[in-house]
Design a protein around this motif. Structure first.
Motif: not given
Length: 186
Positions: A84-86, A91-92
């Protein structure tokens, strides 16, 4: 009550620094409220929180970059959260360094994940410094200016003091449910 306020005025800055190394959202909000009450200095609290938050993130990035063998066992049980962090980082991009300062649970994970990548340490240092200052100023000032409302809120619940921990427990439970849902295999 006066003894507690005296102790917070004496040791509050040390507590703020230590707590801000690992996130510190609650500590800077508390410092803002204590500053509103006149028990702490708001400017000093913001400076201490920003410095500690910056240092804490830098320690995590360096741990991820230069001490992978100690960090990787942690990620074995949190592979979905690392993914999720990656995903959020892809994405951001650089914005996730700022966003994660306000989201409980990502504060520790994102810097470690960045440390495991080949992301530029100089770029991270500059962005992290700017974001730490913005984070401390925004939360410190927001809590300071919300001090009157929160004081009224606390006095309202003073008679029903059991409701405040119940409210906080429900809030933390909702945050935990969100992260469980976000990292769930689909």
């Amino acid at each position: 009550m006066q003894d507690i306020l005296t102790n917070l005025s004496t040791y509050g800055y040390l507590i703020l620094f230590l707590y801000s190394l690992g996130g510190g959202m609650v500590a800077i909000i508390g410092a803002g409220l204590l500053s509103f009450e006149g028990n702490m200095n708001l400017t000093l609290s913001i400076i201490i929180a920003a410095m500690a938050n910056f240092i804490g993130d830098m320690i995590l990035v360096y741990m991820g970059r230069y001490n992978k063998s100690s960090v990787m066992p942690y990620f074995k049980s949190h592979k979905r959260k690392l993914a999720l962090a990656q995903i959020l980082f892809k994405k951001y991009g650089d914005k996730i360094i700022f966003i994660k300062k306000y989201i409980y649970g990502l504060k520790t994970l994102v810097p470690l994940a960045i440390g495991l990548t080949k992301y530029s340490l100089i770029k991270f240092t500059i962005i992290n410094a700017i974001c730490s200052v913005i984070w401390a100023i925004s939360l410190g000032l927001a809590s300071y200016y919300a001090g009157g409302f929160i004081s009224k809120f606390a006095s309202y619940f003073g008679e029903s003091s059991y409701l405040v921990p119940l409210f906080l427990f429900i809030l933390l439970g909702l945050i935990w449910l969100y992260f469980s849902w976000a990292t769930k295999k689909r």
